[in-house]
Design a protein around this motif. Structure first.
Motif, PDB file in Angstrom:
ATOM      1  N   ARG A  87      -0.115  14.229   3.352  1.00 62.29           N
ATOM      2  CA  ARG A  87       0.524  13.724   2.133  1.00 62.29           C
ATOM      3  C   ARG A  87       1.739  12.858   2.422  1.00 62.29           C
ATOM      4  O   ARG A  87       2.208  12.135   1.552  1.00 62.29           O
ATOM      5  N   ARG A 142       9.434  -1.122   3.276  1.00 59.00           N
ATOM      6  CA  ARG A 142       8.974  -0.913   1.904  1.00 59.00           C
ATOM      7  C   ARG A 142       8.377   0.482   1.797  1.00 59.00           C
ATOM      8  O   ARG A 142       7.208   0.683   2.134  1.00 59.00           O
ATOM      9  N   PRO A 143       9.157   1.499   1.355  1.00 58.63           N
ATOM     10  CA  PRO A 143       8.585   2.842   1.166  1.00 58.63           C
ATOM     11  C   PRO A 143       7.392   2.736   0.225  1.00 58.63           C
ATOM     12  O   PRO A 143       7.482   2.095  -0.824  1.00 58.63           O
ATOM     13  N   MET A 144       6.290   3.350   0.593  1.00 54.30           N
ATOM     14  CA  MET A 144       5.041   3.122  -0.128  1.00 54.30           C
ATOM     15  C   MET A 144       4.417   4.433  -0.582  1.00 54.30           C
ATOM     16  O   MET A 144       4.635   5.490   0.007  1.00 54.30           O
ATOM     17  N   ILE A 145       3.596   4.311  -1.629  1.00 55.99           N
ATOM     18  CA  ILE A 145       2.700   5.393  -2.041  1.00 55.99           C
ATOM     19  C   ILE A 145       1.295   4.812  -2.124  1.00 55.99           C
ATOM     20  O   ILE A 145       1.095   3.738  -2.715  1.00 55.99           O
ATOM     21  N   PHE A 146       0.367   5.505  -1.492  1.00 53.19           N
ATOM     22  CA  PHE A 146      -1.028   5.073  -1.497  1.00 53.19           C
ATOM     23  C   PHE A 146      -1.896   6.120  -2.185  1.00 53.19           C
ATOM     24  O   PHE A 146      -1.733   7.325  -1.954  1.00 53.19           O
ATOM     25  N   LEU A 192      -2.103  -0.358  11.288  1.00 57.00           N
ATOM     26  CA  LEU A 192      -2.277  -1.377  10.247  1.00 57.00           C
ATOM     27  C   LEU A 192      -1.498  -1.000   8.981  1.00 57.00           C
ATOM     28  O   LEU A 192      -0.836  -1.841   8.362  1.00 57.00           O
ATOM     29  N   ARG A 251      -1.824  11.829  -2.969  1.00 56.99           N
ATOM     30  CA  ARG A 251      -1.038  10.645  -2.616  1.00 56.99           C
ATOM     31  C   ARG A 251      -0.559  10.758  -1.184  1.00 56.99           C
ATOM     32  O   ARG A 251      -0.220  11.853  -0.716  1.00 56.99           O
ATOM     33  N   ASP A 305      -6.623   3.215  -2.636  1.00 60.23           N
ATOM     34  CA  ASP A 305      -5.859   2.231  -1.862  1.00 60.23           C
ATOM     35  C   ASP A 305      -6.267   2.276  -0.387  1.00 60.23           C
ATOM     36  O   ASP A 305      -6.537   1.242   0.235  1.00 60.23           O
ATOM     37  N   GLU A 325       2.172  -1.477   9.532  1.00 56.97           N
ATOM     38  CA  GLU A 325       2.527  -2.897   9.459  1.00 56.97           C
ATOM     39  C   GLU A 325       2.609  -3.361   8.003  1.00 56.97           C
ATOM     40  O   GLU A 325       3.456  -4.182   7.643  1.00 56.97           O
ATOM     41  N   GLU A 326       1.729  -2.817   7.181  1.00 58.48           N
ATOM     42  CA  GLU A 326       1.734  -3.174   5.756  1.00 58.48           C
ATOM     43  C   GLU A 326       3.078  -2.792   5.117  1.00 58.48           C
ATOM     44  O   GLU A 326       3.604  -3.520   4.271  1.00 58.48           O
ATOM     45  N   MET A 376       2.544   9.393   0.967  1.00 58.72           N
ATOM     46  CA  MET A 376       3.848   8.736   0.894  1.00 58.72           C
ATOM     47  C   MET A 376       4.265   8.315   2.298  1.00 58.72           C
ATOM     48  O   MET A 376       4.151   9.098   3.243  1.00 58.72           O
ATOM     49  N   ARG A 424      -9.403   0.718   0.603  1.00 54.96           N
ATOM     50  CA  ARG A 424      -9.470  -0.746   0.514  1.00 54.96           C
ATOM     51  C   ARG A 424      -9.090  -1.418   1.834  1.00 54.96           C
ATOM     52  O   ARG A 424      -9.487  -2.558   2.083  1.00 54.96           O
ATOM     53  N   PHE A 425      -8.341  -0.742   2.669  1.00 54.21           N
ATOM     54  CA  PHE A 425      -7.958  -1.336   3.956  1.00 54.21           C
ATOM     55  C   PHE A 425      -9.198  -1.522   4.838  1.00 54.21           C
ATOM     56  O   PHE A 425     -10.179  -0.801   4.686  1.00 54.21           O
ATOM     57  N   PRO A 426      -9.132  -2.478   5.779  1.00 53.66           N
ATOM     58  CA  PRO A 426     -10.222  -2.591   6.756  1.00 53.66           C
ATOM     59  C   PRO A 426     -10.444  -1.234   7.429  1.00 53.66           C
ATOM     60  O   PRO A 426      -9.479  -0.569   7.814  1.00 53.66           O
TER      61      PRO A 426
END
Lengths: 187, 428
Positions: free
Chosen positions: B268, B139-143, B195, B130, B147, B198-199, B132, B150-152
């Motif tokens: 990570r 927006r704290p995120m986990i990818f 990118l 993952r 995931d 920005e997400e 983090m 999937r981004f460009p």
């Protein structure tokens, strides 16, 4: 069965809308929100002034025991180095032709010691020591460097208050600092 | 006693690689000597496969399709391997060099890409990896890896170089690999870090990202936000295939032109913060100590540099006459503008030809045709990048930084060729 024109229009609008959304930066909708508990488990970095140091404390005396069990095999009984780095001494050598970089002689910030021990030590089992043990072994290493009394207890507040001797000896990047005149003929 | 993990690189300069190459050179030399003496060709081992005879490998079918599901080099190339120092205090925190003197072009094969680890090479299940992203983030995120894929995506060619390549102190290396082998170049594929930021919504007060690896060192470096919003990438593939474990599988940070260790492998976590972490790896390590005791910190860029890889240390010119001088040039500040080569101990310099493509923050191959007259010579190259910066001599570097600066030695490397054609380090 014939599809009503209105339904086709809705479908077309939906497709256009989804394309438009995909083209807008920041709206890919990829990934999920991290929970506070997830962040807490990984958020281990400690700032130079002690930001994010955990609760708990440890004594120099307990640190000496931990050091003997967990650290001495590589770093030597008194932190003099071995397979692992030298941790003690070297004060006054940094500006000489043979600098000895140790925690006491070179490291600028004491809380970084906690950060590094917790994340990476002991090398064969990182992140296995309790926060109390990390405070204690940090205390012992600082004590061996003459930066903490033998009867001291270290916690977030006292660790953050220690001023390392070499703290003010760091500067930014002045490069390009070396000029070659690029002579081409008859140099 | 280990004073520094990076000292391992230059303590033991003997290598299996060099031993094997020198053994090979002896054999080759014997063959050439035999020819010069007019010795009958038929007496040489293996000569039954040269004209006028039909080679044995034409007289029967070769290996069938599928005999190697992942291809490996010819067994005759078995000596072209990573250059690992012998007798290191330990190999968990150590480095292995690319054999740059044996390679052509600008792309490093994945199996020969240089390595530097601080806590060994972790074996990471990509399904359980993952990333983090938190801190000064809306927006704290986990990818997951799915995931991120999937981004460009984007693919770019960039070099990576360890900051201690080589250090300033003796013993000096003997071969191009010993000296500058902590250098490689690849086509990287991944997603723009900008990118992804920005997400998640990067807040304006975020000035740095603390990047952390999922290795046993949990290696941590602070990256200035300007770089993160410029050409930084989250990389999952290298030269078309997924990253090798030694290069950070399944995910690494790529910061084109910045010193190698900042390109955090096994990435990570990224934490947006107002000031750097001042981690161990950016204070007690990877700071450049000056003679007056002041240490430079956050010395990110790898300045312009070049090295002749052929002929280079450990190699031998087997005859007089035409030889192509070729090597590599690169700059963390952009494109290589020019490479000059001297074949007369630095008295006169000739402009070398640059092989296209000349890419920003990538290795650039240069070439200069040369006639060797059999006399001893000292050859060397000097890179100039698009900012106008000129690669310095070792003496010029030492005069400013002294011997204990350890990192960012980008000095001109001279090679001495003796009357027998043997090439050695002219600094030794």
């Amino acid at each position: 069965m014939p599809i009503p024109k209105s339904a086709l229009a809705v479908l077309a609008l939906t497709i256009v809308a989804s394309f438009a959304r995909a083209e807008t930066p920041g709206h890919y909708g990829i990934g999920r929100t991290a929970t506070d508990a997830e962040i807490a488990g990984w958020n281990i970095d400690i700032g130079r002034n002690g930001e994010n140091l955990p609760p708990g404390s440890g004594t120099v005396a307990h640190g000496k025991e931990i050091f003997a069990e967990q650290c001495a095999a590589c770093h030597g009984e008194k932190g003099q180095g071995g397979v692992g780095e030298r941790l003690v001494g070297g004060q006054g050598t940094i500006a000489t032709p043979k600098p000895i970089k140790t925690v006491g002689s070179f490291w600028p910030y004491a809380p970084t010691l906690f950060d590094y021990i917790r994340r990476a030590m002991p090398q064969n089992a990182p992140q296995s020591l309790s926060n109390e043990d990390v405070y204690a072994v940090s205390a012992y290493i600082l004590n061996m460097n003459g930066l903490l009394p033998a009867d001291a207890t270290l916690d977030a507040k006292t660790l953050s208050a220690i001023k390392m001797p070499n703290r003010d000896m760091f500067t930014g990047d002045p490069r390009p600092d070396v000029k070659n005149p690029a002579c081409e003929k008859g140099c | 006693m280990t004073e520094s993990a990076d000292l391992d690189d230059d303590r033991a300069v003997t290598s299996r690689r060099r031993f094997l190459r020198e053994s090979g050179a002896l054999i080759s030399g014997a063959v050439v000597a035999g020819l010069a003496d007019g010795t009958a060709l038929a007496a040489e081992p293996g000569s039954e496969n040269v004209p006028p005879n039909v080679p044995e490998w034409m007289k029967a079918p070769g290996d069938p399709m599928g005999s190697q599901l992942y291809g490996t080099p010819s067994p005759f190339e078995k000596n072209v391997v990573k250059n690992i120092s012998k007798n290191l205090p330990q190999y968990i925190s150590a480095s292995g060099r690319t054999p740059i003197g044996d390679l052509d072009g600008i792309i490093t094969p994945n199996g020969l890409f240089y390595e530097r680890h601080h806590g060994g090479v972790p074996a990471i299940d990509p399904d359980q990896h993952r990333l983090m992203l938190h801190g000064l983030i809306d927006r704290p995120m986990i990818f997951t890896m799915d995931d991120l894929r999937r981004f460009p995506s984007q693919s770019r060619i960039h070099f990576l170089e360890c900051s201690g390549n080589p250090v300033y102190t003796k013993p000096y290396g003997k071969t191009a690999s010993d000296l500058v082998g902590l250098l490689s170049c690849a086509e990287w594929t991944g997603v723009s870090l900008k990118l992804v930021l920005e997400e998640a919504g990067l807040r304006p007060e975020a000035k740095w990202l603390v990047a952390e690896g999922a290795d046993a060192a949990a290696l941590t470096r602070s990256i200035p936000i300007e770089k993160c919003l410029d050409d930084a990438m989250l990389v999952y593939s290298q030269n078309g295939e997924r990253l090798r474990p030694q290069q950070g599988y399944p995910l690494r940070l790529l910061l084109p032109g910045f010193e190698g260790n900042m390109n955090v492998k096994w990435l990570r976590r990224l934490k947006a913060v107002p000031e750097p972490a001042y981690s161990r790896e950016e204070t007690s390590k990877y700071t450049d100590l000056m003679p007056d005791g002041v240490a430079r910190e956050f010395t990110f860029y790898m300045e312009a540099k070049s090295i002749i890889t052929r002929p280079s240390g450990g190699q031998k010119l087997k005859q007089t006459g035409f030889h192509e001088i070729t090597g590599l040039a690169w700059s963390g500040h952009g494109k290589i503008k020019r490479v000059d080569v001297s074949v007369d101990s630095g008295k006169n310099w000739l402009e070398a030809q640059l092989q296209e493509p000349v890419l920003t923050r990538a290795l650039t191959r240069f070439r200069l045709p040369w006639q060797w007259d059999g006399q001893p010579a000292v050859i060397q190259s000097r890179a100039v990048d698009e900012t106008g910066y000129v690669q310095p001599t070792f003496a010029e570097l030492l005069a400013v930084r002294g011997e204990n600066s350890f990192y960012h030695n980008n000095a001109i490397q001279p090679w001495r060729i003796d009357a027998q054609g043997q090439v050695t380090n002219a600094n030794s």
